[in-house]
Motif scaffolding. Structure first.
Motif, short mmCIF file in Angstrom:
data_model
loop_
_atom_site.label_atom_id
_atom_site.label_comp_id
_atom_site.label_asym_id
_atom_site.label_seq_id
_atom_site.Cartn_x
_atom_site.Cartn_y
_atom_site.Cartn_z
N TYR A 129 75.14 -77.94 -64.99
CA TYR A 129 76.06 -79.03 -64.61
C TYR A 129 76.68 -79.67 -65.85
O TYR A 129 77.89 -79.87 -65.92
CB TYR A 129 75.30 -80.05 -63.77
N TYR A 130 75.87 -79.98 -66.83
CA TYR A 130 76.39 -80.63 -68.03
C TYR A 130 77.26 -79.69 -68.85
O TYR A 130 78.32 -80.08 -69.36
CB TYR A 130 75.25 -81.19 -68.88
N PHE A 131 76.84 -78.45 -68.99
CA PHE A 131 77.57 -77.53 -69.86
C PHE A 131 78.80 -76.91 -69.20
O PHE A 131 79.55 -76.20 -69.88
CB PHE A 131 76.62 -76.45 -70.40
N SER A 132 79.01 -77.17 -67.93
CA SER A 132 80.27 -76.74 -67.31
C SER A 132 81.40 -77.70 -67.66
O SER A 132 82.57 -77.41 -67.38
CB SER A 132 80.11 -76.65 -65.78
N GLY A 133 81.07 -78.83 -68.26
CA GLY A 133 82.09 -79.79 -68.69
C GLY A 133 82.79 -80.46 -67.52
O GLY A 133 82.33 -80.42 -66.39
N HIS A 134 83.92 -81.08 -67.83
CA HIS A 134 84.72 -81.75 -66.80
C HIS A 134 85.67 -80.74 -66.17
O HIS A 134 86.89 -80.84 -66.28
CB HIS A 134 85.48 -82.94 -67.39
N SER A 135 85.07 -79.75 -65.56
CA SER A 135 85.81 -78.68 -64.92
C SER A 135 85.14 -78.37 -63.59
O SER A 135 84.03 -78.84 -63.32
CB SER A 135 85.82 -77.44 -65.82
N GLY A 136 85.81 -77.61 -62.74
CA GLY A 136 85.21 -77.26 -61.45
C GLY A 136 86.21 -76.56 -60.56
O GLY A 136 87.42 -76.54 -60.84
N ILE A 137 85.71 -75.97 -59.49
CA ILE A 137 86.58 -75.20 -58.60
C ILE A 137 87.36 -76.08 -57.63
O ILE A 137 88.33 -75.63 -57.03
CB ILE A 137 85.77 -74.15 -57.82
N TYR A 138 86.95 -77.35 -57.47
CA TYR A 138 87.65 -78.25 -56.54
C TYR A 138 88.49 -79.23 -57.35
O TYR A 138 87.97 -80.19 -57.94
CB TYR A 138 86.64 -79.01 -55.67
N SER A 139 89.79 -79.02 -57.36
CA SER A 139 90.67 -79.86 -58.19
C SER A 139 90.78 -81.29 -57.68
O SER A 139 91.16 -82.19 -58.42
CB SER A 139 92.07 -79.23 -58.26
N ALA A 140 90.44 -81.53 -56.39
CA ALA A 140 90.50 -82.88 -55.84
C ALA A 140 89.23 -83.69 -56.09
O ALA A 140 89.16 -84.87 -55.75
CB ALA A 140 90.77 -82.82 -54.33
N GLN A 141 88.24 -83.06 -56.68
CA GLN A 141 86.99 -83.76 -57.01
C GLN A 141 87.28 -84.83 -58.06
O GLN A 141 88.01 -84.58 -59.03
CB GLN A 141 85.98 -82.76 -57.55
N LYS A 143 92.01 -82.13 -61.43
CA LYS A 143 93.37 -81.62 -61.69
C LYS A 143 94.08 -82.52 -62.70
O LYS A 143 94.73 -82.03 -63.63
CB LYS A 143 94.18 -81.55 -60.40
N GLN A 144 93.99 -83.83 -62.52
CA GLN A 144 94.63 -84.75 -63.45
C GLN A 144 94.03 -84.62 -64.85
O GLN A 144 94.76 -84.64 -65.85
CB GLN A 144 94.47 -86.19 -62.94
N ILE A 145 92.72 -84.47 -64.92
CA ILE A 145 92.05 -84.31 -66.22
C ILE A 145 92.52 -83.03 -66.90
O ILE A 145 92.81 -83.00 -68.10
CB ILE A 145 90.52 -84.30 -66.03
N ARG A 146 92.61 -81.95 -66.11
CA ARG A 146 93.04 -80.67 -66.68
C ARG A 146 94.50 -80.75 -67.14
O ARG A 146 94.84 -80.24 -68.21
CB ARG A 146 92.86 -79.57 -65.63
#
Length: 453
Positions: free
Chosen positions: A406-418, A437-440
């Protein structure tokens, strides 16, 4: 007076629980039945594809059919899981009822013709669609609508994997990074449990997993009841699982963005995606990396189940599955990401276990849940999934792997609305309450500015 107040409070709680029981039962029965139908169709589609291998050659055409279905009938259904999450955060236009049949049909088409996809996305979208429909019929207010949508997510997830406790916690944890919405705890648990019972009542059976590894009875130090060397290996692999989660999520977003930017005729996107999948199958000389991947056509096929045994996967099986799945889902085909994440994690765990001299079945299980934890930012739900699927004997290792990933996946993920509510980096509050999505998008914009300097 105090006793009267306490009695009234307990009475109010009881009434609220009865209310939600009445709301949840029809949602759960409907979602559980739809999931049962979906799993049955998925099994039938997989067996047909195994029997008629030439169906893979029609994958580009299947992609066009899916594109046309969503273009002319989909309304806003194409947003998928992200639409459900957005409606929970801020109710608006609602989750259309048509989402359920559309995602069911299009996911079965994807699997029948050889796309690499999963099941969770379809189940969650069906759950959200059904929950929204019942919310309209019950004329629920905005707050109750949010809870009802969360019960739909819990019902779909719990039923499709046969993990009701995980389904309930997943629905609470997935919405925002760092916080859990406890107001929906009991309704989500009831929904996941009732939906799972309904799916089982239709005669649907889930895959059973087994870990033969039993923790050492000889701890390194008498006051530490754990194998320290094994724990270090679990942490190290947890880092690798988190990085794999990050790679999966970023690959998905990147492929989708570039495809939409450079291919102007949109129906050609799934055509090109289908052609790439066919080409990869011929280059590798195998179809092991298409479909669900829980089991394989041949006894020596690489699959999730084979990954629990030494020699059941190659060193690069995880990367091939990642590539097949990101191309499939980013280029217009439908289905979930979670089962492919199980495959990626289990085969990566298999390879790392052999390299580290660790128990293969344990590390396959750790990868199974930890890559999922990193990609969805749901370490609690994934730890519980490990316990529900593999037993409680290795719960500590499950938790360590999931939280590390969880920590090493960073501020990323498969759900852009999260939404990001609590940063993974201490002191970083600048991006709080932004969606992934906004962060990316901000990250990409910053890179462009840095390059122009």
């Amino acid at each position: 007076m105090k006793r009267i107040y306490n009695s009234l409070e307990q009475f109010s709680i009881t009434v609220n629980l009865l209310k939600w029981t009445l709301y949840v039962i029809p949602v759960s029965l409907t979602v559980g039945s739809l999931v049962a139908l979906f799993l049955w169709l998925l099994e039938a589609a997989t067996r047909l594809r195994w029997q008629y291998e030439w169906l893979l050659l029609l994958l580009p055409l299947a992609g066009v059919v899916i594109y046309l279905l969503y273009t002319y009938l989909g309304k806003n259904s194409d947003a998928g899981n992200n639409l459900v999450m957005e409606e929970i955060h801020q109710p608006g236009a609602g989750v259309p009822a048509r989402m359920a049949p559309l995602v069911l049909i299009s996911t079965v088409i994807t699997h029948l013709f050889g796309g690499s996809a999963g099941r969770e996305g379809t189940a969650v979208q069906m759950g959200g669609s059904v929950a929204n429909l019942f919310a309209k019929w019950f004329k629920l207010n905005e707050q109750d609508l949010r809870i009802m949508l969360m019960t739909g997510v819990a019902a779909g997830f719990g039923a499709v994997f046969g993990t009701p406790l995980t389904g309930a916690v997943f629905a609470l944890e997935v919405l925002a990074i760092g916080i859990i919405r406890y107001e929906a705890l009991i309704p989500c648990l009831m929904a996941a449990l009732f939906a799972d019972i309904t799916t089982s009542a239709w005669g649907i059976h889930h895959t059973h997993y087994h870990i033969g590894f039993i923790g050492s009875n000889k701890p390194d130090l008498r006051f530490i009841n754990v194998d320290l060397l094994l724990l270090v290996k679990v942490i190290a692999t947890g880092v690798a699982f988190g990085l794999a989660s990050y790679l999966f999520a970023e690959s998905m977003h990147t492929i989708k963005n570039y495809a939409n930017r450079f291919i102007r005729i949109k129906w050609l996107i799934p055509v090109l995606g289908g052609l790439l999948i066919i080409a990869l199958c011929y280059i590798l000389g195998t179809t092991d990396y298409i479909g669900l991947g829980v089991t394989g056509k041949e006894p020596d096929s690489v699959s999730i189940l084979s990954a629990f045994h030494a020699g059941g996967a190659t060193n690069w099986s995880w990367l091939w599955k990642l590539l097949f799945t990101t191309i499939t889902l980013a280029m217009g085909f439908k289905g979930g990401e979670v089962t492919p994440l199980f495959f990626i994690g289990a085969t990566l765990g298999n390879a790392l276990a052999i390299w580290l001299g660790a128990p293969v079945d344990l590390f396959a299980a750790l990868g199974f849940i930890a890559v999922f934890a990193g990609a969805t930012n749901t370490p609690l739900a994934c730890t519980l999934m490990g316990i529900e699927l593999f037993g409680s004997g290795n719960a500590l290792y499950f938790a360590v792997a999931c939280f590390t990933a969880y920590y090493f996946s960073g501020h990323s993920g498969i759900y852009s609305a999260q939404r990001l509510m609590v940063s993974k980096v201490q002191g970083d509050a600048l991006q709080k309450e932004n969606t992934l999505k906004q962060i990316r998008d901000k990250r990409i914009a910053k890179r462009k500015i840095d390059r122009s300097k």
